[in-house]
Enzyme design. Structure first.
Site, PDB file in Angstrom:
ATOM      1  N   CYS A   2     -12.497  -6.732  -2.127  1.00  0.00           N
ATOM      2  CA  CYS A   2     -13.661  -7.469  -1.651  1.00  0.00           C
ATOM      3  C   CYS A   2     -13.176  -8.496  -0.629  1.00  0.00           C
ATOM      4  O   CYS A   2     -11.982  -8.672  -0.444  1.00  0.00           O
ATOM      5  CB  CYS A   2     -14.342  -8.187  -2.794  1.00  0.00           C
ATOM      6  N   LYS A 602     -11.244  -1.170   2.718  1.00  0.00           N
ATOM      7  CA  LYS A 602     -10.076  -1.100   3.591  1.00  0.00           C
ATOM      8  C   LYS A 602      -8.764  -1.257   2.845  1.00  0.00           C
ATOM      9  O   LYS A 602      -7.800  -0.577   3.144  1.00  0.00           O
ATOM     10  CB  LYS A 602     -10.194  -2.156   4.701  1.00  0.00           C
TER      11      LYS A 602
HETATM   12  O1  M6R Z   1      -3.245  -0.251   3.454  1.00  0.00           O
HETATM   13  P1  M6R Z   1      -2.580   1.009   3.056  1.00  0.00           P
HETATM   14  O2  M6R Z   1      -1.957   1.741   4.182  1.00  0.00           O
HETATM   15  O3  M6R Z   1      -1.597   0.832   1.939  1.00  0.00           O
HETATM   16  O4  M6R Z   1      -3.745   1.923   2.480  1.00  0.00           O
HETATM   17  C1  M6R Z   1      -3.485   3.150   1.870  1.00  0.00           C
HETATM   18  C2  M6R Z   1      -4.748   3.963   1.755  1.00  0.00           C
HETATM   19  O5  M6R Z   1      -5.668   3.320   0.929  1.00  0.00           O
HETATM   20  C3  M6R Z   1      -5.385   4.215   3.127  1.00  0.00           C
HETATM   21  O6  M6R Z   1      -4.504   4.843   3.991  1.00  0.00           O
HETATM   22  C4  M6R Z   1      -6.651   5.066   2.976  1.00  0.00           C
HETATM   23  O7  M6R Z   1      -6.306   6.362   2.575  1.00  0.00           O
HETATM   24  C5  M6R Z   1      -7.421   5.051   4.291  1.00  0.00           C
HETATM   25  N1  M6R Z   1      -8.817   4.947   4.024  1.00  0.00           N
HETATM   26  C6  M6R Z   1      -7.160   6.250   5.111  1.00  0.00           C
HETATM   27  O8  M6R Z   1      -7.950   6.321   6.240  1.00  0.00           O
END
Ligand code: M6R
Length: 607
Positions: A2, A602
């Protein structure tokens, strides 16, 4: 997960909080709320749905020079007005916004209820204002410090009291919080994006720290009330980094930014004289790097795909055994830490809890873990034993695009560094560097296909299932293409090694299952073309991303997306950009909320 922002200062709090919420919307967007205090009274406004909905009901004359706000990604309790933050105590004079999960909230709630506290929501968070009020004796900071030790779980929180004007109390345990130091005003937020338009002076809180901010100053302590001296850091972001700048969506902007973001990931990191890479942040001597016998990469989602690609590259080019694993899996399988292994935790946000906890577990076992992250000052880079920032700039769209190619770029540099210490000659290093250096311009040329890809998206958007197929270095790209399509368009897509097709997925092939084949002119091209023919022989539809002028592929495929011929190792960059565009345009055709697809956030800071 959040998003949180708190403000105290001379300006009307409500407007600043509303602006901050809009900038935080990518962190959670199922409901939002804010509380401001004026003349000893707290006003709380909250609403299910997007922030625009909250702004519609915000009283235009909402007063107050301090307050807190939150945009939610629900964990405990359905998405509703009541469950939205801020939450308040019975008297309605203490308000709290919280990121994270209070694991022992049921027991705390039962005890508080038995003492007469009345709860309104189903959230775990609501125990916090009730607990604070039970300890409150005219000192919010003191009451918060009595409350925090009772909480099991994770939190980043900010609270205010109606009768303690212009005072914010924030705390962190496992969920990021930072203080923004302005001119006679202060912010406490979960993310830089919320405050960077107002101040670039930031203090990052560590776990177990509490900050009290007023317009005149701040102090930070630990839970035992010992003063902690914190360094004020300067954030180098420009405003444009968090604006759409004429693009329709952040996802579109971030796809088109890639020539620059790839360049930024390389800048200052190439040693032309010695044909190698310069990665000082690794904190490792050449001797230590030479002693590395294997590399292991942990990550989630798109970052995992970048790690998987790196595992192929490292072995191919540097001849160092390398593997990638989902951080969430590694953490719970009691991993064996090998003395001569070097670990990388890859994360755009630097806050993904699966990756962070897996990193901590590895470190507990004595591993050296380096971070490859984007968000400067985030937890993974701060806790890792060294690492490299990818310098993509803020990535606001939920779907990661530019961070992926920048993570790849950093891994290419690391591979170069390691390879040059082992089997790669000066000439080989020079060629590798030349190929890397051409990437920004080459990626730019792929944008010439934008209209063509948009038309393909229109043609294929009605299909319900897609397969993405690639081999070698382009197998992780196929996985990434499928993930992008799924998350922004909600169309079911799976990524496979093209070689795996005959081991099962071929049963899915008919004229309703388009297959997106990645066909570079590398050593495996012929085999991938055979797989395409197998699909065509079963009435399947084929979209091929292939080298321009590849007549054989053009003859077999229903549609092609041509890309320029490049060095064999560089195809993943050329392949992934069309797939990002395809996902983006398919989502648009289907009327999806591209930047804020359903159910996502995100940075995933809960398990
Ligand atoms: O912030 P991070 O790279 O650790 O996040 C990992 C995943 O949650 C992230 O890549 C997610 O799969 C995205 N929504 C991909 O577009």
């Amino acid at each position: 997960m959040c998003g949180i922002i708190g403000y105290c200062g001379p300006r009307p709090a409500a407007a600043l909080l509303a602006e901050g919420l809009k900038r935080l919307e990518h962190k959670g967007y199922d409901s939002a709320g804010l509380a401001t205090a004026d003349g000893g009274t707290l006003t709380v406004v909250k609403r299910k749905g997007k922030i625009a909905g909250l702004l519609e009901i915000l009283p235009p004359d909402l007063g107050g020079s301090y307050g807190i706000a939150h945009t939610r990604w629900a964990t405990h309790g359905e998405v509703s007005d009541i469950n939205a933050h801020p939450h308040v105590n019975c008297a309605g004079d203490i308000a709290v916004v919280h990121n994270g999960i209070i694991e022992n909230f049921t027991a705390l709630k039962e005890k508080l209820q038995s003492e007469g506290h009345v709860f309104r929501s189903e959230t775990d968070t609501e125990v916090i204002p009730h607990l604070i009020s039970s300890f409150y004796e005219g000192d919010l900071e003191g009451a918060v410090k009595k409350t925090l030790p009772l909480l099991t779980g994770t939190y980043g929180l900010v609270c205010v009291h109606a009768r303690e004007p212009d005072r914010l109390v924030g705390a962190r345990n496992g969920s990021p919080m930072l203080l923004g130091v302005g001119d006679d005003e202060m912010f406490i937020a979960s993310d830089l994006t919320a405050i960077v338009t107002h101040t670039k002076q930031v203090v990052y809180l560590e776990d177990g720290e509490v900050v009290v901010a007023t317009p005149r100053g701040y102090h930070t302590t630990d839970m035992r009330n010992r003063v902690v001296d914190k360094k004020v850091e300067f954030v180098g972001w420009e405003l444009e980094a968090i604006e759409k700048e004429g693009f329709s969506h952040f996802m579109e902007k971030e796809i088109f930014e890639q020539p620059q973001s790839i360049l930024r990931a390389m800048q200052g990191r190439i040693d032309h004289e010695n044909s190698t890479a310069r990665l000082g942040g690794l904190n490792m001597t050449n001797r230590e790097l030479l002693d590395v016998e294997r590399v292991k990469i942990i990550a989630a989602g798109t970052s995992y795909h970048a790690g998987l690609l790196a595992s192929y590259l490292m072995e191919m080019v540097a001849r160092v055994p390398c593997s990638a694993e989902l951080a969430s899996e590694l953490r719970y399988r009691n991993p064996i830490v090998e003395r001569d292994a070097l670990y990388f935790a890859v994360s755009q946000s630097g806050e993904t809890v699966d990756t962070l906890y897996a990193m901590r577990e590895l470190q507990r076992k004595g591993a050296r873990v380096l971070g490859i992250c984007n968000a400067v000052g985030s937890t993974i880079p701060r806790e890792s034993d060294g690492g490299v920032y990818i310098h993509s700039g803020p990535e606001i769209a939920i779907a990661s695009t530019k961070a992926f190619t920048s993570q790849m770029t950093v891994f290419y540099l690391f591979t170069l560094l390691v390879a040059r210490m082992r089997n790669m000659s000066i000439e080989g290093g020079k060629e590798f560097i030349e190929n890397l250096g051409r990437l920004p311009d080459l990626v730019q040329t792929v944008f010439g296909q934008k209209e063509h890809i948009r038309r393909l998206a229109k043609k294929y958007c009605r299909y319900k299932d897609f397969l993405f197929l690639g081999r070698g270095l382009n197998y992780p790209v196929a996985l990434e293409g499928a993930l992008k399509l799924k998350e922004v368009s909600y169309v079911h897509a799976e990524g496979y090694s093209a070689a795996e097709l005959k081991h099962g997925p071929i049963a899915l092939i008919n004229d309703e299952t388009p297959c997106v084949f990645l066909v570079p002119d590398d050593a495996l091209r012929g085999k991938v073309v055979s797989n395409m023919k197998e699909v065509k022989a079963r009435s399947g539809r084929v979209i091929a991303v292939c080298v321009e002028g590849d007549q054989e592929v053009m003859d077999v495929a229903d549609d092609v997306i041509p890309i320029p011929k490049v060095g064999e190792l560089m195809y993943p960059f050329m392949m992934v950009v069309p797939l990002q565009l395809f996902a983006y345009h398919t989502a648009l055709e289907l009327g999806r909320d591209v930047d804020q697809p359903r159910n996502l956030t995100k940075s995933v800071t809960v398990e």
